[in-house]
Design a protein around this motif. Structure first.
Motif, short mmCIF file in Angstrom:
data_model
loop_
_atom_site.label_atom_id
_atom_site.label_comp_id
_atom_site.label_asym_id
_atom_site.label_seq_id
_atom_site.Cartn_x
_atom_site.Cartn_y
_atom_site.Cartn_z
N SER A 10 0.86 -1.18 0.00
CA SER A 10 0.00 0.00 0.00
C SER A 10 0.89 1.23 0.00
O SER A 10 2.03 1.18 0.47
CB SER A 10 -0.94 0.02 1.21
N SER A 11 0.36 2.32 -0.55
CA SER A 11 1.19 3.53 -0.66
C SER A 11 0.30 4.74 -0.87
O SER A 11 -0.89 4.62 -1.15
CB SER A 11 2.14 3.40 -1.85
N THR A 14 -6.60 2.74 -8.52
CA THR A 14 -5.17 3.00 -8.26
C THR A 14 -4.49 1.71 -7.81
O THR A 14 -3.49 1.74 -7.11
CB THR A 14 -4.97 4.14 -7.24
N SER A 38 -5.79 10.46 -2.70
CA SER A 38 -6.53 10.67 -3.96
C SER A 38 -8.03 10.78 -3.68
O SER A 38 -8.74 11.52 -4.35
CB SER A 38 -6.24 9.54 -4.95
N ARG A 88 -5.28 -7.28 -5.30
CA ARG A 88 -4.85 -8.48 -4.56
C ARG A 88 -5.38 -9.81 -5.12
O ARG A 88 -4.59 -10.72 -5.30
CB ARG A 88 -5.12 -8.31 -3.07
N ASP A 127 -13.38 -6.13 -1.58
CA ASP A 127 -12.68 -6.34 -2.85
C ASP A 127 -13.26 -5.39 -3.90
O ASP A 127 -14.42 -5.55 -4.32
CB ASP A 127 -12.86 -7.80 -3.28
N GLY A 128 -12.45 -4.43 -4.30
CA GLY A 128 -12.91 -3.44 -5.27
C GLY A 128 -13.25 -4.03 -6.62
O GLY A 128 -13.90 -3.38 -7.44
N GLU A 150 -11.33 -0.16 -0.34
CA GLU A 150 -9.99 -0.64 -0.02
C GLU A 150 -10.12 -2.06 0.52
O GLU A 150 -10.96 -2.35 1.38
CB GLU A 150 -9.36 0.30 1.04
N SER A 208 -3.79 5.50 1.06
CA SER A 208 -3.63 6.49 2.12
C SER A 208 -4.86 7.39 2.24
O SER A 208 -5.04 8.08 3.25
CB SER A 208 -2.42 7.37 1.83
#
Ligand SMILES: C[S@@+](CC[C@H](N)C(=O)[O-])C[C@H]1O[C@@H](n2cnc3c(N)ncnc32)[C@H](O)[C@@H]1O
Length: 392
Positions: free
Chosen positions: A97-98, A190, A130, A249, A173-174, A147, A127
């Motif tokens: 993650s970032s 993203t 965005s 993922r 799960d997106g 997320e 984070s």
């Protein structure tokens, strides 16, 4: 410099770089306090002996505030569970993650081409930076963000609240989207995907757009912008730039353990050898890797160097168990050995030759189409269009 001034300076920098192109998104960048979204992160160092290491940077570090407003990606989680609060020393690990490079986030938001009042689904809250930009631009009531990691999502929710935003945040799960807030005018991800999920096609409004990086297991990435038609079919193109994102993922490559690699190497003892027409260097070429993985969608590759010898490339088809093994020749060429139920490097070479015969065009010459079941990438080659619709 105050935090507000730093945000304005970041907006100036992104505008100079050409990433920030409109007053609406400029206003959003100026108003979102990035430091709130990266209270701690990892700084990357590439070392000759221990590979890539990640050094934790916390808010009590003198450099933290400066770094927080840099146009850089800050990794906030490694290996799905290690956060900067868990360690004091540099550690190894894979980023999971970032807070993405603000220039890239903003560029994608500009490419998304939203109007006031647009209803947007974001996949990969990370984070929350965005997400906050979207909230500033559209209002939190128009923003849903998903997320997959509950801890990451909780941190993002807290940061968003601190920044004054309460969008619709979902942990899950997106790839399933979020039907409750559909239909969406825009879907932006993203994290990258191998296949565009059918749920997104159903949840996007006809005429809506999907902006997502399409990837595969040989390390190729291309940013795709698709428009969704009436019948749930989306079509589009690839945008310029070398853009990569961590893979969603559930679509990440399977982990191939040492034992499976060892079994693969053993198969090579009886494999037939021939000169390779295409060497493994194609996997280091941005578009080349993308083309290779279209032809070999379930193949993973690993470069290995034994006892200081030359680098060799091992490829394993995780679906069929077929293997290919590329070794360098004294004359600068490569020999390929293949074994198992199919010849995976033959497939890679065929696709790469098609692409090269067309003049090795860049991504802008490719098109992408999906109906949620079959995803096709096609190239407008001189002899007529060529398509790949890999079974995934
Ligand atoms: C590059 S980070 C997101 C950056 C974020 N937009 C920002 O500005 O901070 C990618 C995120 O996608 C998340 N992710 C990965 N697979 C996902 C999935 N299937 N559904 C939702 N989120 C996912 C990861 O946990 C990670 O937090």
């Amino acid at each position: 410099m105050t935090e507000d001034e730093r945000a304005v300076a970041l907006a100036d920098e992104l505008e100079r770089a050409g990433d920030l192109r409109s007053p609406e998104w400029r206003r959003a960048v100026e108003r979102v306090p990035r430091h709130v979204f990266v209270p701690a992160f990892f700084e990357r160092t590439d070392t000759p002996d221990r590979g890539t290491l990640w050094t934790p940077v916390h808010s009590d570090d003198d450099r933290w505030l400066d770094l927080a407003y840099r146009d850089e990606t800050w990794v906030t989680q490694l290996d799905g569970h290690i956060t900067p609060h868990d360690v004091d020393e540099p550690v190894g690990g894979d980023p999971t993650s970032s807070s993405t490079l603000p220039g890239l986030v903003v560029r994608m938001l500009e490419d998304l081409d939203v109007d006031d009042g647009a209803n947007v689904l974001e996949v990969g809250t990370g984070s929350g930076y965005s997400t906050a930009l979207l909230c500033e631009r559209l209002g939190a009531g128009k923003v849903t963000s998903i997320e997959v990691d509950a801890g990451v999502a909780a941190n993002a929710a807290a940061a968003l609240r601190r920044a004054g935003h309460v969008p619709n945040l979902v942990v899950g799960d997106g790839l399933d989207g979020c039907p409750l807030a559909a239909p969406y005018d825009r879907i932006i991800a993203t994290c990258s995907v191998r296949t565009i999920p059918s749920a997104w096609l159903v949840q996007a409004r006809p005429g809506g757009r999907i902006l997502v990086t399409v990837t595969g297991w040989l390390g190729g990435y291309e940013l795709a912008l698709l428009e969704v038609g009436d019948g749930g079919v989306a079509e589009g193109r690839f945008l310029p730039g070398a853009i990569s994102f961590m893979v969603a993922r559930p679509q990440a490559p399977p982990v191939v353990g040492d034992e499976r690699w060892r079994a693969a190497f053993e198969m090579l003892a009886d494999a037939g050898a021939r000169p390779a027409v295409v060497g493994p260097g194609v996997l280091k070429d941005w578009t080349g890797a993308f083309v290779a993985q279209l032809a070999a969608p379930t193949v993973v590759a690993q470069a290995v160097r034994v006892d200081g010898g030359p680098w060799v490339e091992y490829c394993l088809d995780t679906a069929s168990g077929a293997v290919a093994f590329l070794t360098p020749d004294a004359d600068g060429g490569w020999t390929v050995r293949q074994a198992g139920p199919k010849r995976i490097w033959d497939d890679v070479e065929a696709a790469v030759r098609t692409w090269r015969d067309a003049g090795s065009p860049a991504k802008e010459r490719f098109r992408i189409r999906t109906d949620g079941r079959v995803q096709t990438v096609s190239l407008d080659a001189p002899g007529g269009p060529v398509s790949w619709a890999p079974p995934l």
